[in-house]
Design a protein around this motif. Structure first.
Motif, PDB file in Angstrom:
ATOM      1  N   GLU A 131       3.336   3.200  -5.479  1.00  0.00           N
ATOM      2  CA  GLU A 131       2.560   3.608  -6.505  1.00  0.00           C
ATOM      3  C   GLU A 131       2.098   2.509  -7.238  1.00  0.00           C
ATOM      4  OE1 GLU A 131       1.703   6.735  -7.790  1.00  0.00           O
ATOM      5  OE2 GLU A 131       2.602   7.840  -5.866  1.00  0.00           O
ATOM      6  N   LEU A 132       0.808   2.441  -7.626  1.00  0.00           N
ATOM      7  CA  LEU A 132       0.286   1.273  -8.354  1.00  0.00           C
ATOM      8  C   LEU A 132       0.975   0.998  -9.827  1.00  0.00           C
ATOM      9  CD1 LEU A 132      -2.122  -1.023  -8.713  1.00  0.00           C
ATOM     10  CD2 LEU A 132      -3.377   0.765  -9.794  1.00  0.00           C
ATOM     11  N   SER A 182       0.820  -1.217  -0.096  1.00  0.00           N
ATOM     12  CA  SER A 182      -0.060   0.077   0.032  1.00  0.00           C
ATOM     13  C   SER A 182       0.874   1.376   0.101  1.00  0.00           C
ATOM     14  CB  SER A 182      -0.857  -0.018   1.283  1.00  0.00           C
ATOM     15  OG  SER A 182      -0.046  -0.143   2.184  1.00  0.00           O
ATOM     16  N   ARG A 230      -6.998  -0.157  -6.475  1.00  0.00           N
ATOM     17  CA  ARG A 230      -5.625  -0.754  -6.566  1.00  0.00           C
ATOM     18  C   ARG A 230      -5.777  -2.180  -5.973  1.00  0.00           C
ATOM     19  NH1 ARG A 230      -0.968   2.241  -4.385  1.00  0.00           N
ATOM     20  NH2 ARG A 230      -0.502   0.065  -3.498  1.00  0.00           N
ATOM     21  N   GLN A 231      -6.349  -2.219  -4.636  1.00  0.00           N
ATOM     22  CA  GLN A 231      -6.449  -3.658  -3.860  1.00  0.00           C
ATOM     23  C   GLN A 231      -7.165  -4.353  -4.758  1.00  0.00           C
ATOM     24  OE1 GLN A 231      -4.894  -4.158  -0.816  1.00  0.00           O
ATOM     25  NE2 GLN A 231      -5.893  -6.208  -0.693  1.00  0.00           N
ATOM     26  N   ALA A 237      -5.602   0.588 -15.334  1.00  0.00           N
ATOM     27  CA  ALA A 237      -4.900   1.385 -14.478  1.00  0.00           C
ATOM     28  C   ALA A 237      -4.851   2.863 -14.998  1.00  0.00           C
ATOM     29  CB  ALA A 237      -3.985   1.005 -13.748  1.00  0.00           C
TER      30      ALA A 237
END
Ligand code: ZN
Length: 342
Positions: free
Chosen positions: A250-251, A247, A320-321, A312
């Motif tokens: 950054e994605l 977490s 994101r999760q 994304a």
């Protein structure tokens, strides 16, 4: 991508781009420089440096033979970032795409007017693949009717994402990484970075990419992602926990590292470990995984990863999760399926 501190200190052409630089500066000196040039190549290869160098040469009033005097008013304003004959088009802050109004209003006005002080005007569109369809179509009109004394430089890591009609109207400047030994030599002698084999490997051979990784704290992030993929493959830790552990990242960075992990694993699968492993520090992770994966599974995982990157990039606030969990579950199930089928 942001330039590294060391990149901003580089003033001449990179040694692996010398041939392209000589060709472009000769064309400029002879008045034959194309009105639209597409600089493409992997991230960290040096597209921006070469394009900036060309822009400086176009603007310099002493620019006979594509030279950059460094002292004329044009050179001073270029360095100060305030040259009136240079237009930069990039996504606005907090936005992923270049909007149509940027091209319609800024670019159209800019190409229509005469130069303020430089021998010619320059537009830099970076990254060019951030243009959506309507923006790209708007640019196409400008490319189809070239304005005198105006050069448009487009930069992209992903030329396939541009409209074919845009690509066909540009002269292609395709940049490739240097041979690994030359890349390491440059990193050592010019950038002052020794023992950078793993960094260069993680940057797919692109020396400026290696510098950026080093300035962001080295390969720790990649090692974390390799560990996550390894743990997911044996279902050692629940997927939601694994996804949650990232977490703080950054994605986009996580997805880029997963992609690199899959690429490196494919190399290791094809060539073997350690010969195929460009990131020696991750050899253990590859060695553990290799007996349990197939080329087909890797190819499918890459397709899913590319789709996740597209999702994304096209969503303002991707979950994101959920996105990471879906990727990890696919990865886990693919490995389990391959094991059961054997
Ligand atoms: Zn000058």
């Amino acid at each position: 991508m942001a330039e590294s501190m060391r990149e901003t200190a580089i003033s001449g052409p990179l040694p692996w781009q010398l041939a392209q630089w000589q060709r472009l500066s000769a064309q400029l000196g002879q008045g034959r420089l194309h009105h639209a040039l597409l600089f493409s190549g992997p991230s960290g290869v040096g597209k921006r440096l070469l394009a900036e160098l060309l822009a400086a040469a176009v603007l310099c009033s002493a620019g006979a033979g594509g030279e950059i005097c460094g002292v004329c008013r044009n050179c001073q304003l270029f360095r100060a970032g305030s040259h009136p004959d240079l237009l930069r088009i990039a996504p606005e802050p907090e936005k992923r795409q270049i909007r149509i109004h940027q091209v319609r209003e800024q670019l159209t006005d800019f190409v229509m007017r005469t130069t303020s002080m430089a021998p010619a005007k320059v537009v830099i569109i970076d990254p060019a693949d951030a243009m959506n369809l309507s923006t790209a179509n708007c640019l196409l009109k400008t490319l189809e009717e070239p304005s005198p004394a105006t050069h448009i430089l487009l930069l992209t890591d992903a030329p396939a994402r541009l409209l074919a009609t845009i690509r066909s109207r540009c002269e292609s400047v395709r940049l490739r990484p240097p041979a690994p030994a030359d890349g390491l030599d440059w990193l050592r002698h010019v950038a002052g970075l020794s023992g950078a084999e793993d960094l260069l490997g993680a940057a797919s051979g692109c020396p400026l990419g290696a510098l950026r990784i080093e300035e962001r704290g080295g390969l720790q992030r990649y090692q974390r992602i390799a560990r996550m993929m390894n743990l997911a493959s044996v279902a050692a830790v629940p997927v939601p926990v694994l996804a949650g552990e990232c977490s703080d990242l950054e994605l986009g960075d996580i997805l880029a590292d997963i992609f690199l992990f899959l690429v490196e694993l494919s190399r290791a699968l094809a060539i073997g470990v350690p010969q195929g492993a460009r990131i020696a520090g991750a050899c253990d992770a590859y060695a553990e995984l290799l007996p349990r994966i197939s080329a087909l599974h890797l190819a499918r995982s890459m397709q899913k990863l590319l789709a996740a990157q597209r999702d994304a990039a096209s969503t303002a606030n991707p979950n994101r999760q959920l996105l990471l969990e879906a990727l990890l579950i696919d990865w886990q199930q693919g490995i389990a399926g391959w094991q059961n089928a054997r």
